[in-house]
Write an enzyme that holds these catalytic residues in place. Structure first.
Site, short mmCIF file in Angstrom:
data_model
loop_
_atom_site.label_atom_id
_atom_site.label_comp_id
_atom_site.label_asym_id
_atom_site.label_seq_id
_atom_site.Cartn_x
_atom_site.Cartn_y
_atom_site.Cartn_z
CG ASP A 37 -0.25 -0.44 2.32
OD1 ASP A 37 0.92 -0.42 2.80
OD2 ASP A 37 -1.16 -0.90 3.39
CG ASN B 243 -8.59 -1.53 11.63
OD1 ASN B 243 -7.94 -1.90 11.27
ND2 ASN B 243 -9.13 -0.32 10.84
CG HIS C 85 -5.78 -2.44 8.37
ND1 HIS C 85 -5.90 -1.02 8.86
CD2 HIS C 85 -4.58 -2.83 8.93
CE1 HIS C 85 -4.74 -0.72 9.23
NE2 HIS C 85 -3.78 -1.45 9.41
CD GLU D 292 -8.72 1.10 7.60
OE1 GLU D 292 -8.34 -0.02 8.24
OE2 GLU D 292 -8.23 1.99 7.89
P1 PGA Z 1 2.16 -1.99 12.68
O1 PGA Z 1 0.94 -1.45 11.71
O2 PGA Z 1 2.97 -3.03 11.97
O3 PGA Z 1 2.81 -0.71 12.73
O4 PGA Z 1 1.56 -2.22 13.94
C1 PGA Z 1 0.38 -2.75 11.26
C2 PGA Z 1 -0.68 -2.74 10.25
O5 PGA Z 1 -1.42 -1.48 10.58
O6 PGA Z 1 -1.19 -3.38 9.39
#
Ligand code: PGA
Length: 248
Positions: free
Chosen positions: A67, A136, A138, A143
């Site tokens: 992304d 959440n 994702h 999302e």
């Molecule tokens: P993080 O993010 O590794 O910084 O916790 C993971 C994500 O949001 O997919």
């Protein structure tokens, strides 16, 4: 899905970094799907260490990142292109021309999505995808929503994601939109490794592994993939059900 609980993020990083290095030793022109965020960084550090030790070469590897933010210059310090250059690419021997990103500043999202799909296909598909998971549920920037997504698309980020990532943006507000690979596209990877550490991920991890398969938890779609390994620390595994996997 296979679940492996290790003592901490450093141990997970060593394990996952070694899997990637061993994979490319077997297949030097492997196609890797890569993630940003804090979760994969220890694995990237292991890959860098093994490259420096002469134990791994990424010269013929191709990568696709999950992304990228919209409305953020590609060279901004918070872009995922910059993140990947700083955290991995500048410290290994991969040619930058072998690294692929969605263009968050594209004028035509459908055309950009089609371009990205064609590039993945032309590379032979993703062999090994590294994932984190959001609080959440994702994966990438998919999302929680009403339906699972397919190919790459532009997404409006949710308040949960904005709250989680805003602290990284010190000189400007965090973008509200991103381009992300879709869930269906992620599921096309032949092998998937997901990393989650810390208690803030425990509920999302429980929903992913033990909840119903629902777009309200995009990561639950991984239950339908034949080759997913989930690496957790004890805190992220803390809400798993009756038979939580023992630390190994
Ligand atoms: P993080 O993010 O590794 O910084 O916790 C993971 C994500 O949001 O997919």
């Amino acid at each position: 899905m296979k679940v492996i609980v290790l003592e901490d993020a450093a141990a997970i990083g060593r394990a996952v970094g070694d899997i990637v290095c061993n994979f490319i030793a077997q297949k030097p022109d492997a196609v890797l799907g890569l993630a940003t965020g804090s979760s994969p960084v220890p694995a990237y550090q292991r890959m860098i260490a093994r490259r420096r030790a002469g134990e791994a070469s990424f010269r013929d590897v191709t990568t696709f990142n999950l992304d990228e933010y919209c409305d953020l210059p590609a060279e901004h310090k918070n872009s995922y292109r910059t993140f990947m250059r700083e955290e991995l690419f500048s410290q290994i021997d991969i040619p930058l021309g072998n690294t692929n990103f969605l263009d968050g500043n594209c004028a035509d999202e459908a055309a950009e999505s089609a371009r990205f799909s064609r590039a993945i296909e032309a590379a032979g598909g993703i062999d090994l995808q590294i994932l984190g998971i959001g609080r959440n549920g994702h994966i990438g920037f998919n999302e929680p929503g009403e339906a699972f997504t397919g190919d790459a698309y532009k997404v409006a980020l949710t308040p949960s994601t904005i709250a989680a990532n805003s602290p990284y943006f010190v000189d400007r507000p965090m973008p509200r939109y991103a381009m992300t690979m879709g869930v269906g596209q992620i599921l096309q990877a032949r092998k998937i490794i997901l990393v989650a550490t810390g208690a803030a991920k425990a509920e999302a991890v429980r929903a992913m592994l033990e909840g119903e398969v629902t777009p309200l938890c995009p990561a639950s779609a991984l239950q339908g993939h034949p080759d997913v390994t989930v690496y957790l620390d004890p805190a992220a595994a803390g809400l798993l059900g009756k038979n939580p996997p023992a630390p190994s």
